[in-house]
Design an enzyme around this catalytic site. Sequence first.
Site, mmCIF file in Angstrom:
data_model
loop_
_atom_site.group_PDB
_atom_site.id
_atom_site.type_symbol
_atom_site.label_atom_id
_atom_site.label_comp_id
_atom_site.label_asym_id
_atom_site.label_seq_id
_atom_site.Cartn_x
_atom_site.Cartn_y
_atom_site.Cartn_z
ATOM 1 N N ASN A 97 15.589 3.085 10.012
ATOM 2 C CA ASN A 97 16.173 2.624 8.988
ATOM 3 C C ASN A 97 17.325 3.833 8.536
ATOM 4 O OD1 ASN A 97 15.233 0.126 8.498
ATOM 5 N ND2 ASN A 97 13.491 0.962 7.485
ATOM 6 N N HIS B 18 12.652 9.067 10.043
ATOM 7 C CA HIS B 18 11.337 8.644 10.674
ATOM 8 C C HIS B 18 11.577 7.200 11.507
ATOM 9 C CE1 HIS B 18 12.020 6.999 6.621
ATOM 10 N NE2 HIS B 18 11.453 5.950 7.277
ATOM 11 N N ASP C 199 1.281 4.970 8.673
ATOM 12 C CA ASP C 199 2.043 4.622 7.220
ATOM 13 C C ASP C 199 1.097 4.178 6.511
ATOM 14 O OD1 ASP C 199 5.291 3.548 6.899
ATOM 15 O OD2 ASP C 199 3.531 2.683 5.380
ATOM 16 N N ILE C 200 1.257 4.538 5.208
ATOM 17 C CA ILE C 200 0.511 4.446 3.943
ATOM 18 C C ILE C 200 0.245 3.045 3.529
ATOM 19 C CG2 ILE C 200 2.011 4.823 1.994
ATOM 20 C CD1 ILE C 200 -0.128 6.695 0.911
ATOM 21 N N HIS D 103 9.856 3.897 12.720
ATOM 22 C CA HIS D 103 8.452 3.278 12.572
ATOM 23 C C HIS D 103 8.168 2.361 14.043
ATOM 24 C CE1 HIS D 103 8.928 2.470 8.131
ATOM 25 N NE2 HIS D 103 10.248 2.815 8.427
ATOM 26 N N GLY E 120 17.770 -0.279 3.921
ATOM 27 C CA GLY E 120 16.355 -0.073 3.259
ATOM 28 C C GLY E 120 15.731 1.320 3.177
ATOM 29 N N GLN E 121 16.693 2.209 3.811
ATOM 30 C CA GLN E 121 15.739 3.732 4.041
ATOM 31 C C GLN E 121 15.301 4.053 2.449
ATOM 32 O OE1 GLN E 121 18.006 6.738 5.493
ATOM 33 N NE2 GLN E 121 16.378 8.006 5.833
#
Length: 119
Positions: free
Chosen positions: A92, A105, A35-36, A107, A98-99
């Site tokens: 999500n 994806h 994740d960025i 997490h 909060g997607q």
Amino acid sequence: MKRSPIEDCIFCKIIAKKMPAKIVYEDNRILAFDDIRPQAPTHTLIIPKDHFASLNDIPEDKADILVDILMKARRIAADKGIGQSGYRIVLNTARDSGQDVFHIHFHLLGGRRMAWPPG
Ligand code: 5GP
Ligand code: ZN
């Protein structure tokens, strides 16, 4: 004309190698990359290469990809050394979750003690 997902979807761009990402696992159906904006020492995103906006958009006959991703998440957790200390997998789905990115994806989070309940 309808645009293809790759033109609009950042994760499709990462799959197509048109955007950089720190890839930690890849096969013909699944991609995993860090994740960025990591929320834990390990924060990896695991996605199907086929574009589905969210869990709500996975057809019944494609549901096996979900199990494949979970089993791959377990392997990545082990490879990253958090298999035994523990990890959390988050999916999500839609607005209230909060997607933010509408290419499904998972997490994979670990390397620190998680709180419960999630915010
Ligand atoms: P969501 O809130 O949709 O479940 O999570 C989207 C995740 O994607 C966030 O954790 C966010 O940091 C990550 N993300 C968004 N854009 C990019 C990107 O361009 N590259 C990477 N590696 N992660 C991204
Ligand atoms: Zn996509």
